[in-house]
Write an enzyme that holds these catalytic residues in place. Structure first.
Site, PDB file in Angstrom:
ATOM      1  CG  PHE A 139     -19.027 -12.546  -4.818  1.00 52.96           C
ATOM      2  CD1 PHE A 139     -19.860 -11.804  -5.646  1.00 52.96           C
ATOM      3  CD2 PHE A 139     -18.139 -13.427  -5.405  1.00 52.96           C
ATOM      4  CE1 PHE A 139     -19.825 -11.952  -7.031  1.00 52.96           C
ATOM      5  CE2 PHE A 139     -18.095 -13.594  -6.789  1.00 52.96           C
ATOM      6  CZ  PHE A 139     -18.937 -12.850  -7.600  1.00 52.96           C
ATOM      7  CB  THR A 167     -16.365  -3.964  -7.763  1.00 53.18           C
ATOM      8  OG1 THR A 167     -16.518  -4.875  -6.683  1.00 53.18           O
ATOM      9  CG2 THR A 167     -17.593  -4.004  -8.653  1.00 53.18           C
ATOM     10  CB  CYS A 182     -20.697  -2.750  -2.597  1.00 56.28           C
ATOM     11  SG  CYS A 182     -19.038  -3.106  -2.024  1.00 56.28           S
ATOM     12  CE  LYS A 199     -23.361  -5.554   6.733  1.00 52.06           C
ATOM     13  NZ  LYS A 199     -22.934  -6.588   5.779  1.00 52.06           N
ATOM     14  CG  LEU A 234     -36.849 -10.963  -0.017  1.00 56.82           C
ATOM     15  CD1 LEU A 234     -37.759 -12.166  -0.052  1.00 56.82           C
ATOM     16  CD2 LEU A 234     -37.392  -9.865  -0.946  1.00 56.82           C
ATOM     17  CG  ASP A 252      -2.188   0.745   1.025  1.00 60.01           C
ATOM     18  OD1 ASP A 252      -3.257   0.126   1.086  1.00 60.01           O
ATOM     19  OD2 ASP A 252      -2.123   1.980   0.792  1.00 60.01           O
ATOM     20  N   GLY A 299     -27.138   0.938   1.913  1.00 59.42           N
ATOM     21  CA  GLY A 299     -26.038   1.896   1.780  1.00 59.42           C
ATOM     22  C   GLY A 299     -24.752   1.135   1.569  1.00 59.42           C
TER      23      GLY A 299
END
Ligand code: UDX
Length: 424
Positions: A152, A121, A260, A321, A250, A30, A257
């Site tokens: 994922f 991504t 991604c 979240k 669901l 990095d 939010g």
């Protein structure tokens, strides 16, 4: 195998540590001094449950090392994972400048055959661009392959997800690179899908967009359920029992939010627009999501007599979240900004996420004191554990607006609270 991970954010650090667990030797590269120093000392620069312990374990065992020395890192590794950010540009597309930078650096310093893997991504066609960026910087022609291998994992359960993926997608047309990738993932038992780079890149966008669509579907439906006096959670449960639909993603709430879904939905829409093919479903997905915090705001206004001016609102949860300190694109912040525009007094609590823009309370009790309403914005487990009976006398009015449909409505009503959920 010896693996170089370029970019030590959520995806890079988790991927690197999971490869350590699989017995590979990993180097994290990095350009950020502070991040590298912290990681060398076994300290994560972000909150992710369980990852710190794994970092400390593999740092101590020297299974993972960190460096800023790009030239040596590229020279010494034959498998290089690009895990840098692809933030959203002003036009909605994914900004590939960090990816380009890494690809050009690899091209500049590479000394022998490399497998270059994009984990970030990236839009369809990026593998071809990476190939061009690397080639352009080479002074002598050295062979290399580019592989798309999307990640994922979810924030908050990054380690679990990366250790137990539903599938691994490998996008390459090179048999040599395929062999390397198979060896790399040989200890995983999940299905491995091999395809070409473009399909692999599309799988990532299609998956995230589909999940976002599921959420927006149930969120929009929740507004109708609300009018019709139907519990949307019951509807989700009933739908989810159908194997063709499934129960996941669901859960109606305040909207999605994070780093991604919003960005990936926008980027896929932009890709489609560039090809003069509007994706009307996805455009609606984004629109519904932008409206959802306002649906909650409207309900709050209704219960508070129409005007929020000078009302004290305790906002529980700032992160997009639970189990993360990430507030990027958090629907909680959207709501907070609207509350500020309505001139409400805002008190915010979050177990780990921080803000300097608004008053933040250390404890839930402190946030709830003199509040005219509590609004739950993040599904932190600890909000389920609150002793509401004890909290009630601290409040100005016992009103709870549950933006995550996570509390026990009957119990709260028995305790004398006015409970407003999302069609709940
Ligand atoms: C997502 C994808 O799940 C992951 O595969 C990808 O690699 C990165 O993007 P992440 O953004 O970390 O992961 O979290 P996720 O658990 O998917 O939640 C995204 C948002 O949707 C959160 O704001 C969450 O609260 C919300 N959500 C999720 C709902 O509102 N309802 C649901 O039923 C599920």
């Amino acid at each position: 195998m010896k693996i170089l991970i370029v970019g030590t954010g959520y995806v890079g650090t988790t991927t690197g540590l999971v490869f350590c667990e699989m017995g590979h030797q990993v180097t994290g590269l990095d350009l950020d001094d502070k991040k590298i120093q912290a990681l060398k000392e076994g300290n994560l620069h972000f909150y992710e449950p369980g990852l710190d312990k794994l970092l400390q374990k593999h740092v101590a065992a020297k299974q993972i090392t960190f460096t800023k020395d790009t030239e040596s890192a590229v020279n010494e590794h034959d498998v290089i994972f690009i895990c840098v950010g692809t933030p959203q540009s002003a036009d909605g597309s994914a900004d590939l400048s960090y990816v380009q930078n890494v690809a050009e650096t690899i091209g500049t310093y590479m000394n022998r055959y490399k497998v270059i893997v994009t984990k970030s991504t990236v839009p369809v066609g990026t593998a071809d661009l990476v190939r061009q960026w690397v080639s352009r910087k080479q002074t002598t022609s050295i062979p290399f392959d580019v592989v798309s291998n999307p990640e994922f994992l979810r924030e908050g359960s990054a380690l679990h997800d990366a250790l137990n993926p539903d599938r691994i997608v490998i996008g390459t047309t090179s048999n040599k690179a395929k062999k390397v990738m198979r060896e790399l993932y040989q200890t995983f038992t999940c299905p491995i899908l091999e395809t070409n780079p473009k399909a692999s890149e599309m799988i990532k966008y299609a998956s995230n967009s589909f999940l976002a669509a599921k959420i927006s579907f149930i969120n929009e439906l929740s507004r109708l359920c609300d009018v019709l006096n139907i519990h949307v959670n019951d509807v989700s449960a009933g739908m989810g029992l159908d194997h063709r639909i499934g129960p996941h993603f669901l859960k109606a709430g305040i909207g999605y939010g994070g780093s991604c879904f919003p960005k990936d939905v926008s980027a896929l829409i932009k890709t489609a627009k560039d090809h003069k093919l509007p994706l009307s479903i996805l455009e609606s997905v984004g629109k519904v999501n932008a409206e959802q915090p306002l649906f909650l705001l409207t309900k709050m206004k209704e219960v508070l007599g129409g005007d929020l001016k000078n009302k004290t609102i305790a906002v529980l949860g700032l992160a997009f979240k639970a189990n993360t300190d990430d507030t990027r694109e958090s629907p909680s912040l959207v709501l907070v900004e609207r509350l500020a525009a309505e001139k409400a007094n805002i008190k915010i609590h979050d177990p780990v996420a921080k803000t300097k823009a608004y008053p933040q309370s250390e404890t839930i009790e402190e946030a709830a004191a003199k509040a005219d309403a509590i609004v739950i914005c993040t599904d932190w487990d600890q909000y389920k554990q609150v002793d509401w009976e004890q909290l009630k006398p601290l409040m100005n009015q016992p009103i709870i607006i549950d933006g995550r449909n996570m509390l026990d409505k009957d119990k709260l009503q028995r305790l004398g609270f006015t409970y407003i959920g999302i069609a709940n």
